[in-house]
Design an enzyme around this catalytic site. Structure first.
Site, PDB file in Angstrom:
ATOM      1  N   TYR A 107       0.821  -1.214   0.000  1.00 37.14           N
ATOM      2  CA  TYR A 107       0.000   0.000   0.000  1.00 37.14           C
ATOM      3  C   TYR A 107       0.859   1.271   0.000  1.00 37.14           C
ATOM      4  O   TYR A 107       0.395   2.331  -0.384  1.00 37.14           O
ATOM      5  CB  TYR A 107      -0.937   0.045   1.224  1.00 37.14           C
ATOM      6  CG  TYR A 107      -1.948  -1.082   1.267  1.00 37.14           C
ATOM      7  CD1 TYR A 107      -2.305  -1.773   0.127  1.00 37.14           C
ATOM      8  CD2 TYR A 107      -2.556  -1.441   2.462  1.00 37.14           C
ATOM      9  CE1 TYR A 107      -3.219  -2.818   0.167  1.00 37.14           C
ATOM     10  CE2 TYR A 107      -3.484  -2.471   2.516  1.00 37.14           C
ATOM     11  CZ  TYR A 107      -3.805  -3.164   1.364  1.00 37.14           C
ATOM     12  OH  TYR A 107      -4.720  -4.184   1.407  1.00 37.14           O
ATOM     13  N   LYS A 111       3.834 -15.251   2.281  1.00 39.81           N
ATOM     14  CA  LYS A 111       3.758 -15.990   1.010  1.00 39.81           C
ATOM     15  C   LYS A 111       5.218 -16.252   0.600  1.00 39.81           C
ATOM     16  O   LYS A 111       5.685 -15.826  -0.466  1.00 39.81           O
ATOM     17  CB  LYS A 111       3.001 -15.129  -0.017  1.00 39.81           C
ATOM     18  CG  LYS A 111       2.662 -15.831  -1.307  1.00 39.81           C
ATOM     19  CD  LYS A 111       1.592 -16.888  -1.167  1.00 39.81           C
ATOM     20  CE  LYS A 111       1.357 -17.587  -2.482  1.00 39.81           C
ATOM     21  NZ  LYS A 111       0.513 -18.794  -2.357  1.00 39.81           N
ATOM     22  N   ASP A 150      -2.601 -18.286   1.804  1.00 39.75           N
ATOM     23  CA  ASP A 150      -3.738 -19.021   1.222  1.00 39.75           C
ATOM     24  C   ASP A 150      -4.198 -20.134   2.166  1.00 39.75           C
ATOM     25  O   ASP A 150      -5.399 -20.319   2.401  1.00 39.75           O
ATOM     26  CB  ASP A 150      -3.406 -19.573  -0.181  1.00 39.75           C
ATOM     27  CG  ASP A 150      -1.972 -20.072  -0.309  1.00 39.75           C
ATOM     28  OD1 ASP A 150      -1.194 -19.915   0.651  1.00 39.75           O
ATOM     29  OD2 ASP A 150      -1.630 -20.648  -1.360  1.00 39.75           O
ATOM     30  N   ASP A 197      -4.956  -6.801   6.305  1.00 42.24           N
ATOM     31  CA  ASP A 197      -6.173  -6.100   5.907  1.00 42.24           C
ATOM     32  C   ASP A 197      -7.265  -7.126   5.575  1.00 42.24           C
ATOM     33  O   ASP A 197      -8.412  -7.037   6.052  1.00 42.24           O
ATOM     34  CB  ASP A 197      -5.837  -5.251   4.656  1.00 42.24           C
ATOM     35  CG  ASP A 197      -6.935  -4.286   4.287  1.00 42.24           C
ATOM     36  OD1 ASP A 197      -7.904  -4.182   5.049  1.00 42.24           O
ATOM     37  OD2 ASP A 197      -6.823  -3.638   3.234  1.00 42.24           O
ATOM     38  N   ASP A 218     -10.584  -8.765   8.441  1.00 40.49           N
ATOM     39  CA  ASP A 218     -12.017  -8.696   8.125  1.00 40.49           C
ATOM     40  C   ASP A 218     -12.638 -10.092   8.114  1.00 40.49           C
ATOM     41  O   ASP A 218     -13.762 -10.281   8.575  1.00 40.49           O
ATOM     42  CB  ASP A 218     -12.242  -8.030   6.755  1.00 40.49           C
ATOM     43  CG  ASP A 218     -12.500  -6.545   6.901  1.00 40.49           C
ATOM     44  OD1 ASP A 218     -12.034  -5.976   7.913  1.00 40.49           O
ATOM     45  OD2 ASP A 218     -13.152  -5.952   6.026  1.00 40.49           O
TER      46      ASP A 218
END
Ligand code: NAD
Length: 356
Positions: free
Chosen positions: A144, A193, A225, A249, A253
């Site tokens: 980001y 990852k 994943d 992020d 959620d």
């Protein structure tokens, strides 16, 4: 202790739920012999009405001169997002606040309370085993914050987003996660990852190194994943999850929604000097504002996190959490977590105060 707290109630349900959080803080102050000085300031649409600005200098100064910030939420109804008052409100207030204080760590605890396990979206045999996860998300680096660029090369439009991590940033977030794990079940899952990304390889190497300073904690590494899948298969196997900005992020959620209502989900943002801002994970909920039905628990738990992480008041934190659990066990429900016999925002606040 004597502490000064910047109180930014904001918009929508913000002032209603903040009022209940302050009653809880007053009760804690009286019971445990503390003095909390509240410095109220305007933010979001409420600040716009008075100053024509979503994050006025007065508010910045109040925050700078306080020991911690307790924030409600900001923003207007979806259909009014293009009005001058609401346009860009969240970016110009909350995101500016985060940037101004350089908050680089985000903590989001999520829990399925046994008495609310029916609210969990998972199969009941899984939900019954509980979920109590603290997500520790790096907030200041990663994809980001890298260079974002779109260009045309040989007639083809190509977009780039650069992800970058340095050792120092990873060390800081890993230390936060292990410290938090020490007062929980001492297990940290680091999510990356590393089979593909250079940033993740460095992440894994640094987290492994930091773990050596916490011999009583167990570290496991998990690919993002697989983690997303395991969270719905066996959420009870996680305790503290530490991860980079983008993965955090998304996962935070996923975890919050597993737990049921957003009205139960608090969060904390901390900077490297330990200064913190505490706020519910949800927004200003304009659809239920001024109806007296909002769930104040996310705001009350945000205040409790402030006591724990900014003021080291662990007993006081535990007293608030225990009071909430007791009230829920006894069947008190606001509309978002209840049935036809739901109670009001103020009633829920009052019951929690009585239990403390
Ligand atoms: P929202 O979180 O405000 O509402 C989503 C749903 O959750 C709504 O149905 C709402 O009623 C419910 N809800 C949220 N908090 C609740 C609570 N405490 N008790 C009971 N129900 C609750 O998200 P949204 O509708 O997408 O956004 C509304 C406004 O909030 C927008 O203007 C948005 O920009 C803003 N927002 C602000 C923040 C912030 O201040 N940090 C965060 C997210 C959204």
């Amino acid at each position: 202790m004597n502490k000064t707290i910047a109180i930014l109630a904001g918009d929508g349900i913000g002032p209603e739920v903040m009022q209940e959080a302050l009653k809880v803080l007053d009760c804690v102050a009286e019971k445990f012999g503390h003095i909390f000085n509240y410095h109220h300031a305007l933010i979001g649409g409420a600040a716009w009405d008075v100053h024509g600005n979503h994050f006025p200098d007065e508010t910045k100064q109040v925050c700078e001169s306080s020991d911690a910030i307790l924030l409600g939420s900001v923003g207007g109804p979806p259909e009014k997002q293009m009005d001058e008052k609401w346009n860009g409100c969240e970016i110009a207030s909350v995101l500016c606040l985060r940037k101004h204080f350089d908050f680089n760590i985000n903590l989001r605890p999520s829990k399925v309370y046994p008495s609310l396990s029916k609210l969990c979206f998972l199969r009941s045999d899984i939900a019954k085993q509980g979920l109590d996860i603290l997500t520790v998300r790096e907030l200041s680096r990663g994809i980001y914050f890298g260079e974002h660029k779109t260009e045309k090369i040989k007639g083809q439009i190509i977009a780039h987003d650069v992800m970058e991590y340095d050792e120092k940033t990873i060390e800081a977030i890993a230390n936060t996660a292990f410290k938090a794990a020490q007062s929980r079940s001492q297990k940290v899952t680091s999510v990356d990852k590393a089979n593909v990304l250079e940033c993740s390889k460095l992440w894994r190497e640094v987290v492994t190194r930091v773990a050596m300073n916490y011999p009583n904690c167990m570290l496991e590494h998990m690919l993002i994943d697989n983690c997303a899948a395991q969270l719905v298969r066996q959420p009870y196997s996680f305790d503290v999850i530490v991860t980079s900005n983008m993965f955090g992020d998304i996962l935070s959620d996923e975890i919050a929604v597993l737990a049921g209502s957003i009205g139960m989900s608090p969060s904390a943002s901390l900077n490297s000097s330990g200064f913190g801002m505490y706020e519910p994970s949800g927004g200003s909920a304009p659809d239920i504002a001024e109806k007296g039905i909002a769930n104040p628990i996310a705001q009350i738990l945000s205040a409790a996190m402030m006591l724990k992480y900014s003021f080291e008041m662990h007993t006081e934190y535990n007293a608030i959490v225990a009071a909430i659990e007791k009230v829920l066990e006894e069947g008190a429900r606001t509309a978002d977590i209840g049935n036809a016999n739901f109670i009001s925002t103020t009633k829920m606040g009052k019951l929690i105060v009585q239990k403390i």
